[in-house]
Structures are given as structure tokens and as C-alpha cells.
Scaffold this motif. Structure first.
Motif, PDB file in Angstrom:
ATOM      1  N   GLN A 154       0.841  -1.191   0.000  1.00 46.44           N
ATOM      2  CA  GLN A 154       0.000   0.000   0.000  1.00 46.44           C
ATOM      3  C   GLN A 154       0.880   1.245   0.000  1.00 46.44           C
ATOM      4  O   GLN A 154       1.904   1.289   0.673  1.00 46.44           O
ATOM      5  CB  GLN A 154      -0.906   0.005   1.233  1.00 46.44           C
ATOM      6  CG  GLN A 154      -1.900  -1.133   1.243  1.00 46.44           C
ATOM      7  CD  GLN A 154      -2.839  -1.052   2.426  1.00 46.44           C
ATOM      8  OE1 GLN A 154      -2.887  -0.036   3.107  1.00 46.44           O
ATOM      9  NE2 GLN A 154      -3.584  -2.106   2.664  1.00 46.44           N
ATOM     10  N   ARG A 155       0.451   2.246  -0.744  1.00 46.45           N
ATOM     11  CA  ARG A 155       1.187   3.503  -0.824  1.00 46.45           C
ATOM     12  C   ARG A 155       0.622   4.477   0.205  1.00 46.45           C
ATOM     13  O   ARG A 155      -0.576   4.754   0.236  1.00 46.45           O
ATOM     14  CB  ARG A 155       1.076   4.089  -2.227  1.00 46.45           C
ATOM     15  CG  ARG A 155       1.906   5.338  -2.481  1.00 46.45           C
ATOM     16  CD  ARG A 155       1.875   5.685  -3.957  1.00 46.45           C
ATOM     17  NE  ARG A 155       2.699   6.841  -4.286  1.00 46.45           N
ATOM     18  CZ  ARG A 155       2.233   8.060  -4.525  1.00 46.45           C
ATOM     19  NH1 ARG A 155       0.919   8.289  -4.457  1.00 46.45           N
ATOM     20  NH2 ARG A 155       3.043   9.045  -4.832  1.00 46.45           N
ATOM     21  N   ARG A 156       1.482   4.983   1.066  1.00 44.37           N
ATOM     22  CA  ARG A 156       1.087   5.952   2.083  1.00 44.37           C
ATOM     23  C   ARG A 156       2.092   7.091   2.106  1.00 44.37           C
ATOM     24  O   ARG A 156       3.297   6.849   2.140  1.00 44.37           O
ATOM     25  CB  ARG A 156       1.001   5.301   3.463  1.00 44.37           C
ATOM     26  CG  ARG A 156      -0.151   4.318   3.603  1.00 44.37           C
ATOM     27  CD  ARG A 156      -0.337   3.905   5.057  1.00 44.37           C
ATOM     28  NE  ARG A 156      -1.521   3.091   5.212  1.00 44.37           N
ATOM     29  CZ  ARG A 156      -1.528   1.760   5.157  1.00 44.37           C
ATOM     30  NH1 ARG A 156      -0.415   1.106   4.945  1.00 44.37           N
ATOM     31  NH2 ARG A 156      -2.658   1.090   5.294  1.00 44.37           N
ATOM     32  N   ARG A 157       1.586   8.298   2.079  1.00 49.68           N
ATOM     33  CA  ARG A 157       2.413   9.513   2.124  1.00 49.68           C
ATOM     34  C   ARG A 157       3.476   9.493   1.027  1.00 49.68           C
ATOM     35  O   ARG A 157       4.605   9.914   1.217  1.00 49.68           O
ATOM     36  CB  ARG A 157       3.047   9.675   3.508  1.00 49.68           C
ATOM     37  CG  ARG A 157       2.009   9.647   4.627  1.00 49.68           C
ATOM     38  CD  ARG A 157       2.611   9.872   5.984  1.00 49.68           C
ATOM     39  NE  ARG A 157       2.916  11.288   6.185  1.00 49.68           N
ATOM     40  CZ  ARG A 157       3.314  11.801   7.351  1.00 49.68           C
ATOM     41  NH1 ARG A 157       3.435  11.002   8.406  1.00 49.68           N
ATOM     42  NH2 ARG A 157       3.576  13.091   7.464  1.00 49.68           N
ATOM     43  N   ALA A 272      -3.142   6.926  -9.144  1.00 47.36           N
ATOM     44  CA  ALA A 272      -2.537   7.841  -8.168  1.00 47.36           C
ATOM     45  C   ALA A 272      -2.166   9.134  -8.892  1.00 47.36           C
ATOM     46  O   ALA A 272      -0.989   9.386  -9.180  1.00 47.36           O
ATOM     47  CB  ALA A 272      -1.314   7.201  -7.518  1.00 47.36           C
ATOM     48  N   GLU A 461      -1.587  10.967   6.758  1.00 46.01           N
ATOM     49  CA  GLU A 461      -2.028  10.129   5.646  1.00 46.01           C
ATOM     50  C   GLU A 461      -3.321  10.649   5.022  1.00 46.01           C
ATOM     51  O   GLU A 461      -3.563  10.469   3.830  1.00 46.01           O
ATOM     52  CB  GLU A 461      -2.236   8.691   6.114  1.00 46.01           C
ATOM     53  CG  GLU A 461      -0.966   7.971   6.515  1.00 46.01           C
ATOM     54  CD  GLU A 461      -1.255   6.561   6.970  1.00 46.01           C
ATOM     55  OE1 GLU A 461      -2.277   5.987   6.535  1.00 46.01           O
ATOM     56  OE2 GLU A 461      -0.482   6.011   7.763  1.00 46.01           O
ATOM     57  N   SER A 496      -1.541   8.550  -1.562  1.00 45.25           N
ATOM     58  CA  SER A 496      -2.074   7.187  -1.517  1.00 45.25           C
ATOM     59  C   SER A 496      -2.210   6.633  -2.928  1.00 45.25           C
ATOM     60  O   SER A 496      -1.730   7.225  -3.904  1.00 45.25           O
ATOM     61  CB  SER A 496      -3.417   7.168  -0.793  1.00 45.25           C
ATOM     62  OG  SER A 496      -4.393   7.883  -1.531  1.00 45.25           O
ATOM     63  N   GLU A 497      -2.885   5.496  -3.067  1.00 46.34           N
ATOM     64  CA  GLU A 497      -3.083   4.880  -4.377  1.00 46.34           C
ATOM     65  C   GLU A 497      -4.334   4.013  -4.322  1.00 46.34           C
ATOM     66  O   GLU A 497      -4.581   3.326  -3.322  1.00 46.34           O
ATOM     67  CB  GLU A 497      -1.873   4.029  -4.769  1.00 46.34           C
ATOM     68  CG  GLU A 497      -1.988   3.404  -6.153  1.00 46.34           C
ATOM     69  CD  GLU A 497      -0.704   2.678  -6.555  1.00 46.34           C
ATOM     70  OE1 GLU A 497      -0.119   3.036  -7.588  1.00 46.34           O
ATOM     71  OE2 GLU A 497      -0.300   1.755  -5.809  1.00 46.34           O
TER      72      GLU A 497
END
Length: 916
Positions: A154-157, A272, A461, A496-497
Motif C-alpha cells: 500500500q502507498r502511504r504519504r 494515483a 495520511e 495514496s493509491e
């Protein structure tokens, strides 16, 4: 996301998995005891288009002359699904098999079976899932564990975080971590940090790991190798390397609609967008100020809120609700107030004045918050609620179902609720369901020095909403029905994504038509385009380490993984029971098809010794499984070897001899019973095994040829008869086994001693030696008992001697911590020698300290002497405790009398006479 709380396996091994919310991919390896050696620990992680497949391979050797038990202990990420576990023993492969989870089996059965306390779970890294399995390693042999799990990063920040927790607990000859990345676009911001713990710090560490090398075969690929030598590990610690091995990266973004990868009938869409202005927001903070928040927790919330308030942007609107038993809102002139210097300062003062006290009215606080934020009807804002609590509902409405139904009716505008579960006492399960049913998610906040950073990090986030009310439509007729994962998202946050996957009916399609609709800071937004890439066009420059990877099924695996996750989330949201059953059925069907361990499935691994018998081993030791020392029948020499190595037994008239942890010599005591007494030797309520023994009499053993003189002598001199055991009854595994010198019965079926035979009843095996000397009873789960028959000659019987039995615990590893009885209580007991003194007569006395599975530690005086082990006809050195084991055993020896014992009946009659 769904918790994964699995019990893997039931025959001989338990592979226990329990997941909690996590944003890292972590792994922990820990081996006990330290007498075994890890010769290699290799962790290989392959990341293909954000989908990681991680294999942990560990080889452990046992150089001891005896078998040793070792534990393979791995910490997994919350989002991971285990897809394979394999044991390799002496070149033989034993794979795990995914099956539907047995709902009736408690996840913690194995921990109870082994006597483990809940404290073990508390020592694991935060936000983690524990995988644990114990296995016996034979003398001078090795075993290899291979565990594979999958996770969609998972993509965060703005960063993908792939973290492996490494902690072998010792110096490893070959420690290797390899991470291979293949993406469809150029990799950016690639960074490998030095090993660290899981406590957050103020400043992000951008120092590179000096033991990690990075190779870039192409702009879209990377290969990281971490291979510290034994000398490097020693420099870090004599216990070796320990900490989080972190790989961070991102990829280039070129189009706002994202990227679609297509192969073999499946597609994955990564969305994203970059460069989109943030939307104005309406934010409502709901903060718990009940009595349980007093002290450090409320102070940490104040520090975090001060930082969060400083980061609110002009033009946003906000308000704060403080709740305990009552609900109080900060700004009461309107539903929400605009962010400016004055309102932020006033809000900060309100926060600083909060005092923790009172009960917890969760329903009142959240319902008030939903009403408040929906009262403000300004358009062009993205709305959200941040709810923090450290407890459960104790005031107002406390019924979970009624709370959820009420909130569903109030939340007409589908406002997202993001919950923060602060500390171990928070009702995480309820908060998870509440957020899932209201378009949000829950995050655990741990009680630690970095709690304020955890809070501000979470807010970071979701601090910037770029788009809201997003809907994705795939316009091609080739899309298969309801195969597409979630296509509606209330918010898209910066950094995020969104990932969507689905099935298509044509295998050769490479581009897809899609439409994306939503709301941005400038109003309604709509994108239409045709895009797509075939994976095989992207892998020409892949690293050599990925050549063997199966690119053809990567999109299918991602689709299956995401679909199962989505079905589990929908099941959490769904209130209709019929719909919940259907969602469970579909998730279970996919999990079994794609070999994923989920909350609905378990992994079964069959230990080899349960089905295969190997030849006798001359190096048999105390902890070896008895299955390794006999074949289809039990011979006298093999049985005597078992009895000679028995950790606990009772034999002769009767001498109780036990080996305990902490003492070089055994401990022994005698019990002086009465004719007909029945003593409880072993009682384990967890395994269900009970062993009782009856004191022998001449009638029990057929001694009917004695003269009157001998008969009178045995009557007057009871020490000749009364303290031998003439009958042993063993119950367990739906069987009752009754053994006497004249014969033995299993569930009332009568057998003779003489023939060599093997009998299986349910999962219990009984083996006799063919000479009439002994019988072995092998229960499942590493429990083996042995009964030895001592027969007297006709002349000895005429002299008043009797036939009797000896009882030996050969393998006690399967007994639980709660096992009791005259013998059973010593299985998990620790006894140490505090001091000893030799008298003028040459006798050695010692002071023993008794502790372990007892309420209070106690001390007992003992005399060092010797007892005869009749099974081997040899002496055993032991500390002898007088007076029927007083202070050595729990209570007094008469406490172990079974109800139908002669002594108990006499006591009852005596009490009855006194009362009359």
C-alpha cells in the motif's frame, strides 16, 4: 482490512496465525532453545508491480546426542496471506495443505496445550501477525522451514514501504535478505535504511544501510542484497542482527488516469494522480476524555492535537467534540468554524483544558458528531470524522448492533469515520466494524513513547483530500460481470493509491476504455481514455533474479488477493445474515482455489512420525519420540530403554521418582497407602488424559496358595502388600484402558499379555512386547505412557510377595501446563538445590526450592540417596523427601485419593459416627 486470526493445522502441528492492523511488512524469526543452531536464514522477496511474494527459508541443525525441540517463529504483515509452508526433514518434503477452517477449534488451543501464557503475544512487534510452529529435531540432523506469503503493498504519504523484521536471536553463518523489484514505470526514491526498532522518531532516517548493496539493472527494476557476515553480526550484538529491514520506493506518475496492466484475461488498474490541488475540508475531531485516558494518554493526545491543529489550512472548517459520560462540543455558535489564527488558538486552549474523568458514551459522541457535520451545508468541501477512544461503550447505548443501526440511519451523507483505537483496552473489533460500515477504516495507536507521533502520522495520511466521490467505469464489453473489485471511493488522499482489478473475456486485449468521475477542488471531474499495457512488453529489462518469476499469472494473483480482501470487508459491513453467508462462501471458494490462508481457512501439516515408523536408533535420548525406537512391535530391550529414560515413574512399593528442571539428580518420595486405595497419578483436563492406580492386594493377584502363617504375616505386616500398585486405569481419547498383572482391557475388550500385538483405538496406539512384560500406550500430541508388569514366582507368592505394576511417563511433551496428579504435577515444575550439607555420618542433606506451576514457592528438606529402577535393574541417584512427599507435592498425599478408595470410605464412616 480483515484481521487474520488462524489456527493452522490440527494433527500434530499447529501453525498459529493472528493478524492485527499493520502498515509494514514485517518478519521475525526466533528460535528456542539456544542449543539448536541456525546455519542459514535466507529471506527472498520478489515485488512485481506492488505485489510481493516473500519466502523465508531457515535451516536449523541439532549437534546434540539427543533430540531437541526448536521453534520457527515469524512475524507477518496484517495484509499478508500465507500461501505455502513446507518442512524438509532429511531430504523428505512435507508440504502444508489449505483447508476450510474448523470453527469449533479454538485458535489458542496450541498455546494452552503447551502451557504458554498470553505474555508471549505481547512481546511481538506492533502491528503484526504471529506465525509459530514447534518441531522436534532428531540428534545430529537438520530441518529446513520454508514459509511463503503474499501482500499487495500500500502507498502511504507517497511511499511504498516493504519492511522485514529480522531477529534470529543468534549469530547466523549465512544471513541473507534479497529484495527484487520490477515495476512498469521508473523507480524513484529508492532507499534502504539501517536496521531499526518499530518506535517512531521525530526525524526520518535517510542514512543508507552499509551492509546492503543496491543494483539497478534498469530504470524500472532494482535488486537489493543484505548479507552481513558473522563478524558484522557480532559487531552489532553477540545475539546477532535484530530490527526492521526497510526498503522504500515510489514510481513515476505520467498520466492522471493511472496505469492498467493486462495479461491472460485479468487486469490491474493503478490510480494515483499527481499535481491536483487539494480540496477544502470539513474535519470533526471526536476525542475520548473518559477516566481511562488519565495521565500519559491524554497528554499525548494534547501534544498530537496541537501539531494537527497547526497543520489545518485556511479555508477548511472544523470542530472538536470531547466526550466521556457526557458529550461536549468546543465551538457551539455554529456546526463548524473556519480555520484561522484565532480559532486554532482557541481550539488549542480547549484541548489543553481537557481533564480525563467519567464513563464512555461512544454512541452519544458519534451520533452528535454526524449530526453536527451534516448540518453545515456548504458545498465544495470533503468531509470526514476522526474518532479516538481507548475503551468500550460504558455509558448510554452500549449494545453494538443498536449503535451501528443508529449511526447508519443518522449518516445520510455517508460521511467517512476514521477510528483510532488507542491502547490494548480499546474495542478494536467494534471500531473496525463501525468504520467499515461508514466508509472509513480503523488504525491501532499503541501505548508507547511515540503515541503522539503515531497520531500525527495517521493524520498526515489523510490530511490532504485531492478527490472525492470517485467512480470508476470500465466501458469494454469484455469485462466479466461482477468480477471487478470495488469501483466507488468516497475520498482519494494525497500520497495514496487506488488499485482495482478484474477479469476480461478476451486474452489478447492490451488496451481498455475507462471513465473516471468525481469531485475536485474545481468542481465535477470526468476523465475518459483508452489505456493499457501488456506485461510481456515491460519485462525485457527485468533483473536476472526475476527471470524465473511467473509474470503470466501476476495479474490473476492480484485479482484473487484483492477480491478475497474485498469480500471479507463487505462481509464485515453487511448486516443481512443471508448475504453474509454468501460473501463467506465466495471468499472461502477463492481462498481454497488460490491456496491462501485467510480468516476462513487453515493450513494442515502432518508430522512424518505420525504415519511412518523408522528403525531403532541407538542414540535414543530422553526427548526423542518413542515412535523412533520401535517398529510394529515393542521388544523387551527397546521397552527397557524407554523406561530407563523415563522422566517420571512410579514402581516397586511404590517409589515415585521424577526428573525435574533445575536438578542434576532426580527427586523421589514414597506413598504409604491402604489396601484398595486408588491414587490419581496424572490428570490433564486439556488433553483429557487421566491415570489412576490401585494399591495391590493378594486377592487382586490370585495369590490363593498361601499358608495360614504367611496369610497372618501379610495381614499383620501390611508393608508387604499394601503399597504396591496392582491395577492401573488410563482414560483419554475416548478410550478406557485397564491394566492388571493378569490381563488388560480396552473399552471392556479383554486381551492377554503374552502375544506381541499392536492395537489402534481412535488415534491411540497400544503396543505390547510379546514377553508379557510391558505395554506402551501412545496418545496423539506427543504423549506416551508405559506400564511394566512384575511377576513373582509361585514360591515368592507363597511367601507373601505379590505381582504388581510399574507406571512410566515416557514422553510428556503433549501434557498441558495444567497437568496435575502425584506424578503429573512435576512435568512443568522447577526444583533447584539452594544448599547442601554433609553430616558426620556421611549423609548429604539438601534444601530444595520448589517453584513453577504452583501458586507460591516453597522449600523442602531432602536426603541424597539412591533408588532402584526396576525396569533397568540399576540405581538412580535422587533427593529423597520423607513423610509421603510432604511439602514436595501439592497438599498431602491423601488429597490424591480417588472417591472410591478404601481410605476415603473409612473416613466418611468415621465422620458419620462422630456426627451421630
Amino acid at each position: 482490512m480483515a484481521d487474520l486470526d488462524n489456527n493452522l493445522g490440527y494433527l500434530c502441528m499447529f501453525l498459529c496465525v493472528g493478524l492485527s492492523f499493520c502498515f509494514t511488512n514485517s518478519l521475525d524469526l526466533d528460535l528456542q532453545p539456544k542449543t539448536t543452531k541456525i546455519v542459514s536464514l535466507h529471506i527472498q522477496s520478489s515485488i512485481l508491480y506492488r505485489f510481493s511474494s516473500t519466502s523465508v527459508t531457515s535451516t536449523i541443525i541439532n549437534d546434540d546426542v539427543r533430540a531437541k525441540e526448536t521453534t520457527f517463529d515469524v512475524t507477518l504483515p496484517e495484509a499478508a496471506f500465507i500461501s505455502n509452508f513446507t518442512l524438509e526433514i532429511d531430504g523428505n518434503i512435507y508440504p502444508g495443505e489449505i483447508k476450510e477452517k474448523d470453527i469449533a477449534r479454538n485458535t489458542y488451543d496450541n498455546a494452552r496445550w503447551k502451557g504458554h501464557s498470553a505474555g508471549h503475544i505481547q512481546t511481538r512487534p506492533r502491528d503484526s501477525n504471529m506465525f509459530k510452529i514447534s518441531i522436534n529435531i532428531a540428534a545430529f540432523s537438520e530441518v529446513t522451514f520454508i514459509l511463503t506469503y503474499n501482500e499487495l503493498l500500500q502507498r502511504r504519504r507517497g511511499i511504498y514501504d516493504h519492511t522485514i523484521y529480522v531477529n534470529p536471536g543468534q549469530i547466523v553463518d549465512s544471513l541473507l535478505v534479497e529484495v527484487t523489484i520490477q515495476e512498469s514505470r521508473s523507480i524513484t526514491q529508492l532507499h534502504v535504511s539501517p536496521l531499526r526498532n518499530d518506535i517512531l522518531t521525530e526525524h526520518h532516517n535517510r542514512i543508507q544501510n552499509i551492509y546492503a548493496s543496491i543494483r539497478r539493472p534498469s530504470l524500472t527494476s532494482a535488486y537489493i542484497r543484505y548479507n552481513p557476515s558473522p563478524e558484522d553480526q557480532k559487531r552489532a550484538s553477540m545475539q546477532g542482527m535484530a530490527g526492521l529491514f526497510v526498503v522504500e520506493y515510489d514510481v513515476e506518475r505520467t498520466t492522471n488516469v493511472g496505469e492498467i496492466l493486462v495479461v491472460n484475461g485479468y487486469f490491474v488498474h493503478y490510480f494515483a494522480p499527481q499535481g491536483i490541488p487539494r480540496m477544502r475540508r470539513k474535519v470533526l475531531f471526536i476525542l475520548d476524555s473518559s477516566g481511562s485516558m488519565i495521565g500519559t494518554k491524554i497528554n499525548q493526545v494534547k501534544v498530537a492535537m496541537s501539531e494537527i491543529l497547526s497543520n489545518l489550512d485556511d479555508g477548511d472548517k472544523f470542530n472538536i467534540i470531547q466526550f466521556a459520560g457526557n458529550v461536549t462540543k468546543w465551538w457551539d455558535r455554529s456546526a463548524l468554524v473556519e480555520v484561522n489564527q484565532f480559532t486554532v488558538s482557541a481550539a488549542r486552549n480547549f484541548i489543553n483544558d481537557i481533564e480525563a474523568d467519567g464513563w464512555t458514551d461512544i454512541h452519544g459522541a458519534v451520533s452528535e458528531g454526524l449530526t453536527l457535520i451534516q448540518e453545515d451545508d456548504d458545498d465544495g468541501f470533503s468531509s470526514l470524522i476522526i474518532f479516538l477512544t481507548d475503551g468500550a461503550a460504558t455509558e448510554g447505548e452500549t449494545d453494538h448492533s443498536k449503535i451501528l443501526d443508529s449511526l447508519s440511519k443518522i449518516n445520510k451523507k455517508n460521511i467517512p469515520i476514521f477510528s483510532l483505537s488507542f491502547g490494548k483496552d480499546a474495542d478494536y473489533g467494534f471500531l473496525k466494524k463501525m468504520s467499515a460500515q461508514n466508509n472509513g477504516f480503523v488504525r491501532k495507536i499503541y501505548e508507547a513513547s511515540d503515541a503522539s507521533l503515531q497520531l500525527t502520522g495517521f493524520y498526515g495520511e489523510i490530511a490532504s483530500t485531492l478527490l472525492s466521490n470517485l467512480t470508476f467505469r470500465y466501458l469494454d464489453e469484455t469485462i466479466v460481470g461482477k468480477s471487478v473489485t470495488n469501483t466507488i471511493y468516497p475520498s482519494f488522499f494525497e500520497g495514496s493509491e487506488i488499485i482495482i482489478a478484474g477479469k476480461i473475456s478476451e486474452l489478447n486485449i492490451s488496451a481498455m476504455n475507462l471513465e473516471i468521475c468525481g469531485t475536485s477542488s474545481k468542481g465535477p471531474l470526468e476523465w475518459r481514455t483508452a489505456t493499457g499495457n501488456n506485461i510481456f512488453d515491460l519485462i525485457q529489462d527485468a533483473p536476472t533474479e526475476l527471470v524465473a518469476s511467473n509474470f503470466s499469472d501476476i495479474t490473476e494473483k492480484i485479482w484473487a488477493y484483492m477480491t478475497i480482501k474485498q469480500l471479507l470487508i463487505n462481509r464485515l459491513r453487511e448486516r443481512n445474515n443471508t448475504a453474509r453467508i454468501e460473501l463467506k462462501r465466495r471468499a472461502l471458494e477463492l481462498a481454497l482455489k488460490y491456496n491462501f490462508v485467510t480468516p476462513l481457512t487453515s493450513m494442515v501439516v502432518t508430522r512424518p512420525q505420525d504415519e511412518n515408523v523408522i528403525q531403532p536408533n541407538a542414540d535414543y535420548g530422553l526427548n526423542d519420540s518413542p515412535h523412533s525406537v520401535w517398529g510394529s512391535a515393542l521388544t523387551g530391550s527397546k521397552g527397557l530403554a524407554l523406561a530407563g529414560n523415563s522422566p517420571s515413574f512410579v514402581d516397586s512399593d511404590p517409589h515415585f521418582i521424577v526428573r525435574v528442571k533445575g536438578l542434576d539428580s532426580s527427586v523421589c518420595f514414597d506413598v504409604m497407602g491402604t489396601d484398595g486405595d486408588v491414587y490419581n497419578l496424572v490428570k490433564d483436563e486439556i488433553s483429557g488424559i487421566i491415570v489412576n492406580a490401585k494399591v495391590a492386594t493378594t486377592d487382586d493377584n490370585g495369590s490363593n496358595t498361601t499358608s495360614s502363617n504367611h496369610r497372618n504375616r501379610t495381614t499383620n505386616d501390611k508393608s508387604k502388600v499394601k503399597t504396591y500398585f496392582g491395577e492401573v486405569t488410563i482414560s483419554g481419547d475416548r478410550s478406557v484402558i485397564n491394566v492388571s498383572p493378569s490381563g488388560w482391557k480396552v473399552n471392556e475388550h479383554i486381551y492377554k499379555w503374552q502375544p506381541a500385538q499392536t492395537i489402534t483405538v481412535h488415534k491411540t496406539k497400544l503396543v505390547t512386547d510379546g514377553t508379557g512384560k510391558m505395554i506402551a500406550i501412545m496418545f496423539p500430541h506427543k504423549i506416551t505412557l508405559l506400564i511394566v508388569r512384575h511377576m513373582r514366582t509361585k514360591r515368592q507368592l507363597e511367601m507373601g510377595q505379590i505381582n504388581f505394576l510399574g507406571f512410566y511417563i515416557v514422553d510428556d511433551r503433549g501434557f498441558s501446563w495444567y497437568t496435575h496428579g502425584l506424578l503429573g504435577q512435576f512435568i512443568y515444575r522447577r526444583i533447584s538445590l539452594e544448599k547442601k550439607k554433609k553430616s558426620k555420618s556421611g549423609k548429604t542433606r539438601g534444601k530444595l526450592k520448589v517453584e513453577g506451576n504452583i501458586k507460591r514457592m516453597r522449600r523442602v528438606t531432602a536426603l541424597l540417596g539412591r533408588r532402584v529402577n526396576l525396569a533397568t535393574n540399576s540405581y538412580v541417584s535422587c533427593w529423597m523427601v520423607q513423610k509421603n512427599g510432604r511439602r514436595l507435592i501439592d497438599g498431602v498425599y491423601t488429597d490424591y485419593l480417588v472417591r472410591n478408595s478404601t481410605t476415603l470410605q473409612k473416613r466418611k464412616r468415621k465422620r458419620s459416627r462422630i456426627q451421630t
